[in-house]
Scaffold this active site. Structure first.
Site, short mmCIF file in Angstrom:
data_model
loop_
_atom_site.label_atom_id
_atom_site.label_comp_id
_atom_site.label_asym_id
_atom_site.label_seq_id
_atom_site.Cartn_x
_atom_site.Cartn_y
_atom_site.Cartn_z
N ASP A 1 0.87 -1.18 0.00
CA ASP A 1 0.00 0.00 0.00
C ASP A 1 0.90 1.22 0.00
O ASP A 1 1.80 1.32 0.82
CB ASP A 1 -0.91 0.03 1.23
CG ASP A 1 -2.09 0.98 1.05
OD1 ASP A 1 -1.85 2.16 0.69
OD2 ASP A 1 -3.24 0.56 1.27
N CYS B 1 -14.96 5.65 -5.66
CA CYS B 1 -15.33 5.50 -4.26
C CYS B 1 -16.02 6.75 -3.73
O CYS B 1 -16.97 6.66 -2.97
CB CYS B 1 -14.08 5.19 -3.43
SG CYS B 1 -13.30 3.63 -3.85
N SER C 1 -10.61 10.73 6.79
CA SER C 1 -11.83 10.19 6.17
C SER C 1 -11.80 8.67 6.06
O SER C 1 -12.83 8.04 5.80
CB SER C 1 -12.02 10.80 4.78
OG SER C 1 -11.01 10.36 3.88
N ASN C 2 -10.64 8.05 6.25
CA ASN C 2 -10.53 6.59 6.21
C ASN C 2 -11.09 5.93 7.46
O ASN C 2 -11.46 4.75 7.46
CB ASN C 2 -9.06 6.15 6.09
CG ASN C 2 -8.35 6.67 4.86
OD1 ASN C 2 -7.14 6.85 4.89
ND2 ASN C 2 -9.06 6.93 3.78
N ASN D 1 -9.94 -1.00 -6.97
CA ASN D 1 -10.16 -0.60 -8.35
C ASN D 1 -9.94 -1.80 -9.28
O ASN D 1 -9.16 -2.70 -8.97
CB ASN D 1 -9.27 0.57 -8.75
CG ASN D 1 -7.80 0.24 -8.67
OD1 ASN D 1 -7.21 -0.26 -9.63
ND2 ASN D 1 -7.16 0.47 -7.52
N ARG E 1 -14.07 3.31 8.51
CA ARG E 1 -14.15 1.93 8.06
C ARG E 1 -12.80 1.21 8.11
O ARG E 1 -12.74 -0.01 8.14
CB ARG E 1 -14.69 1.85 6.63
CG ARG E 1 -13.77 2.50 5.61
CD ARG E 1 -14.47 2.82 4.31
NE ARG E 1 -13.55 3.41 3.34
CZ ARG E 1 -13.13 4.67 3.39
NH1 ARG E 1 -13.54 5.47 4.37
NH2 ARG E 1 -12.31 5.15 2.49
N CYS F 1 -8.89 16.19 -10.50
CA CYS F 1 -9.74 15.62 -9.46
C CYS F 1 -8.94 15.62 -8.17
O CYS F 1 -8.24 16.58 -7.87
CB CYS F 1 -10.23 14.23 -9.84
SG CYS F 1 -8.90 13.04 -10.15
#
Length: 440
Positions: free
Chosen positions: A65, A201, A72-73, A134, A76, A392
């Site tokens: 990773d 997401c 915001s992670n 993804n 979850r 983005c």
């Protein structure tokens, strides 16, 4: 009799419920300790997977990773905590894993997994677990596993639904007594989806507890496989509907007409690359959700290739080579100052735009471009000398938006901002984009 001398005193204490479990016992426990597993993603699915593999006593885990923990992670990705915000996810997860099982060996790979390194990462392990978010990464991991003959446990989630299965192109006799080729991810999804059909997401969202359910199922299947117990999910896809609290099973067999894979990820370059922000059946890994607190730690060296991309070199946000229409933050700054922009378009969601954006950028969400045919400000008057810059969060949705726009207007003069707004913040004060009407 199984030799328990391989277990330390603390391991005998830690795993005593396994050791006393009929149908499991010391032999299965020692198999776990001898096993080496590759886990792709330390996010939503990775959190329960890594936690339970460590707690169960898996001896060695290779963890891939390249992202950092973002606030915001945390709704979850429960292996991380508030104090981990801004820290590499591999480091944050490894600390928790070692706390559960100090003897575990964790190899951290702080890099994206792509065609260039997938085979090298897959080859040494006994089992691969894919918790990525993804399609591009899933195809790459599946292809590498098929070529190497490695078993793959794959899971994904989207909104309120999830699924998990075991894929294995070369199953042993214990798992497929009749012999022959086993099913792979490409037997379930033969073709990569069109970029316009793949939700991100950020667009789709995910119920925070759902990766806990699917990730725990994936960890369960991994422990069963490594310990040599029970019936695996090979040839079966297990789906879960959280709203209806229901499970469903789908039979899966290999397509006899499909040619075996010989190259890795050859057909998925348009799916947002090998980037955790990317598209698709949101495995809630969230690994690409860059950290606002971590932005300050990002490199702002003028030689950073994300600031000044060079065609052919590797984009650190996607793991794929830069394209000729990629621009860096420095180029955006220069073009804005010189009035060489028709417009700057932000394709993120409105709430993301409200949290911060390039000054003067117009918000046209990707979903509106894909499904509503939204007009692109400045496109009619744009030229190659004065293009429309699309961005983005990290450069994945913007690439998708450009493909959709070019499908409608093939010669559209567009540029993709590498690293998106994440890189803009990391580079310093946001550049000011000229309004289309003023950029003459």
């Amino acid at each position: 009799m199984t030799d328990l001398s391989q277990l330390s005193t603390t391991q005998l204490e830690r795993f005593q419920r396994h050791l006393s479990l009929a149908g499991f016992g010391p032999e299965a426990q020692l198999k776990l300790l001898d096993a080496r597993v590759l886990v792709v993603g330390a996010g939503g699915l990775g959190a329960p997977i890594l936690t339970y593999l460590a707690a169960a006593g898996v001896g060695t885990v290779d963890l891939v990773d390249h992202d950092v923990v973002d606030r915001s992670n945390l709704h979850r990705q429960v292996i991380h905590a508030e104090e981990s915000v801004g820290e590499a996810k591999t480091a944050s997860a490894a600390e928790v894993m070692r706390g559960l099982h100090p003897e575990i060996v964790v190899h951290e790979h702080r890099e994206p997994i792509g065609p260039q390194n997938a085979r090298e990462l897959v080859e040494p392990v006994d089992l691969v677990i894919d918790g990525s978010d993804n399609f591009a990464t899933r195809y790459v991991v599946s292809d590498a596993c098929e070529i190497a003959g490695k078993p793959l446990i794959s899971g994904s989630i989207l909104r309120f639904d999830g699924q998990v299965s075991l894929f294995w192109s070369a199953p042993d006799a214990a798992h497929q007594p009749e012999g022959g080729r086993g099913p792979t991810y490409r037997d379930l999804y033969p073709e990569a989806p069109d970029p316009a059909e793949v939700p991100t997401c950020a667009e789709a969202g995910v119920l925070g507890v759902l990766p806990g359910v699917i990730g725990t199922l994936m960890a369960t299947e991994a422990i069963k496989f490594l310990a040599g117990i029970g019936r695996s999910l090979l040839g079966r896809v297990l789906t879960y509907d959280a709203l209806q609290a229901s499970f469903r099973e789908i039979a899966l067999r290999p397509d006899p007409d499909r040619e075996p894979v010989t190259t890795i990820g050859a057909d998925v370059a348009g799916l947002g690359g090998f980037d955790p922000e990317g598209a698709a059946a949101c495995a809630a890994d969230g690994s690409g959700e860059g950290s606002a607190d971590a932005d300050a730690a990002e490199s702002t060296d003028p030689e950073d290739p994300a600031l000044t991309p060079v065609v052919g070199e590797i984009n650190p946000y996607t793991g794929t080579p830069y394209e000729p229409d990629d621009v860096g933050v420095r180029q955006l700054e220069r073009d804005a100052d010189a009035g060489r922009l028709a417009s700057v378009v932000d394709v993120r969601q409105p709430w993301e735009y409200a949290m911060g954006h390039v000054e003067g950028a117009v918000n046209v969400p990707l979903e509106s471009i894909a499904h509503d045919g939204a007009e692109i400000p400045g496109l009619e008057e744009a030229t190659e000398e004065r293009p429309v810059v699309v961005y983005c969060k990290m450069g994945v949705r913007s690439r998708q938006a450009m493909e959709i726009i070019r499908h409608r207007t093939p010669e559209a003069p567009l540029r993709n901002l590498v690293g998106g707004y994440h890189q803009v913040k990391a580079a310093g004060p946001a550049p000011s984009a000229l309004e289309p009407s003023a950029a003459r």
